[in-house]
Design an enzyme around this catalytic site. Structure first.
Site, PDB file in Angstrom:
ATOM      1  N   ASP A 193       0.843  -1.201   0.000  1.00  0.00           N
ATOM      2  CA  ASP A 193       0.000   0.000   0.000  1.00  0.00           C
ATOM      3  C   ASP A 193       0.881   1.255   0.000  1.00  0.00           C
ATOM      4  O   ASP A 193       0.597   2.232  -0.702  1.00  0.00           O
ATOM      5  CB  ASP A 193      -0.912  -0.015   1.233  1.00  0.00           C
ATOM      6  CG  ASP A 193      -1.612  -1.359   1.390  1.00  0.00           C
ATOM      7  OD1 ASP A 193      -2.464  -1.679   0.553  1.00  0.00           O
ATOM      8  OD2 ASP A 193      -1.261  -2.108   2.323  1.00  0.00           O
ATOM      9  N   HIS A 226      -4.410  -3.517   6.536  1.00  0.00           N
ATOM     10  CA  HIS A 226      -4.226  -3.762   5.100  1.00  0.00           C
ATOM     11  C   HIS A 226      -5.578  -4.221   4.547  1.00  0.00           C
ATOM     12  O   HIS A 226      -5.832  -5.406   4.372  1.00  0.00           O
ATOM     13  CB  HIS A 226      -3.155  -4.827   4.859  1.00  0.00           C
ATOM     14  CG  HIS A 226      -3.123  -5.277   3.425  1.00  0.00           C
ATOM     15  ND1 HIS A 226      -2.691  -4.473   2.407  1.00  0.00           N
ATOM     16  CD2 HIS A 226      -3.526  -6.427   2.829  1.00  0.00           C
ATOM     17  CE1 HIS A 226      -2.818  -5.112   1.257  1.00  0.00           C
ATOM     18  NE2 HIS A 226      -3.323  -6.301   1.487  1.00  0.00           N
TER      19      HIS A 226
END
Ligand code: NAI
Length: 326
Positions: free
Chosen positions: A159, A187
């Site tokens: 990410d 996440h």
């Protein structure tokens, strides 16, 4: 050359495993002077496929590859390991609720935590990649009472890297010019990609990109990038996930660059008002093989709301697997 270290990789015959093992063996993770012995863990039916991967690893004649152990027994796979990348996980099947997914993964990460507890080096560095990564890391950590909880981390780095790249593209620069981005929390789609402290070629990011683009395009694009890859490729991110895992472990072991930080899912110490013990994405610097949360960053109301929302989701996941946390 240094003496070899032992690196366990679970799910070794999977997509990410295939993209990851060759880079570890090539020295991308621990550097060109660090030989590695790979410990590959797979489920029994996938052992023949794992053997095929070993044949290919051997065929590369990597100078740094000092041995390969292949097994379906976590007690063997985690014996004396310095690093463990827990990639293998139960994917979400049709009609499977998030709760079913959490429980199915509990059945994997509980026993793996116990095997790490018994057999790994006491300063083992564990990275959980398999989803739901943060809560899988929590399950493994809770089942390893003799290891320092700080040995257990979850991957936010994909990410983080996605955010760097998107900011670079938007401002027509290179990702290396983008610093101090943070991915807070889980996440998952609730993660909070925060650029309030970020700089782009030395200028505060807020001066280079509009607030509207940040809130309505940047944040959802980073949050939904995994789904966009699945839609485009017909399979989930693999090479980029492997690359992020390499980055995470390299920075943890060898340090982060001065004047920058990275995002890691780590056990909260209560910093920034996040419940102690949750495996939550924080901005960290690494040095001498340990990570430190970047302290005293200002948190405005917008950030507070998004940081709390992703913490709430992680609390819900923790409650759903309470029975597995010992
Ligand atoms: P894959 O399905 O290609 O491979 C997974 C492998 O794990 C399979 O070979 C399977 O046999 C093995 N496995 C299953 N249970 C195991 C166990 N108990 N012990 C050892 N091996 C086991 O999946 P892929 O694409 O490699 O992804 C792996 C995981 O990584 C998935 O959970 C995926 O959602 C997650 N992921 C996480 C990302 C992150 O940023 N944290 C990014 C991309 C994927």
């Amino acid at each position: 050359l240094k003496p070899p270290v032992r690196v366990a990789v679970t799910g070794a015959a999977g997509q990410i495993g295939y993209a990851l093992l060759f880079r570890i063996a090539a020295g991308d993770m621990l550097g060109p002077d660090q030989p590695v012995i790979l410990h590959l863990l797979e489920i029994t039916p996938a052992l023949p496929a794992a053997q095929g991967v070993v044949m290919e690893l051997n065929d590369c004649a990597f100078p740094l590859l000092a041995g390969v152990v292949t097994t379906d027994d976590p007690n063997v796979a985690f014996s004396d390991v310095d690093f463990a990348l827990l990639v293998g996980a139960r994917p979400r099947g049709p009609g499977m609720e998030r709760k079913d997914l959490l429980e199915a993964n509990g059945a994997i990460f509980g026993p793996q935590g116990r095997a790490l507890n018994k057999h790994a080096k006491r300063d083992v560095k564990v990275l959980v990649v398999g989803n739901p990564a943060n809560t899988n890391a929590l399950i493994a950590q809770a089942n390893a009472p003799d290891l320092d909880p700080r040995c257990f981390t979850a991957m936010m780095r994909l990410d983080h890297n996605r955010a760097l790249s998107l900011l670079a593209e938007q401002t027509d620069t290179h990702s290396t010019g983008v610093k101090k981005v943070t991915i807070w929390g889980n996440h998952s789609a609730t993660q909070y990609p925060d650029i309030s402290q970020a700089t782009i070629d030395g200028t505060p990011a807020a001066q280079k990109i509009g607030r509207d683009w940040y809130e309505t395009t940047f944040i959802p694009t980073v949050q939904q990038r995994g789904a966009a890859i699945i839609k485009a490729r017909g399979a989930s991110s693999a090479a980029s996930a492997a690359s992020a895992a390499i980055d995470h472990m390299r920075n943890w072991a060898l340090g982060t660059a001065d004047g920058d930080w990275v995002s890691m899912g780590i056990p909260s110490d209560g910093s920034y008002g996040i419940d102690a013990g949750l495996i939550y994405g924080f901005p960290v610097t690494c040095s001498g093989g340990t990570y430190t949360i970047v302290p005293n960053l200002p948190v405005d109301d917008f950030s507070r709301r998004l940081m709390d929302a992703t913490a709430d989701e992680l609390r819900g996941e923790r409650d759903a697997v309470k029975a597995l946390l010992g």
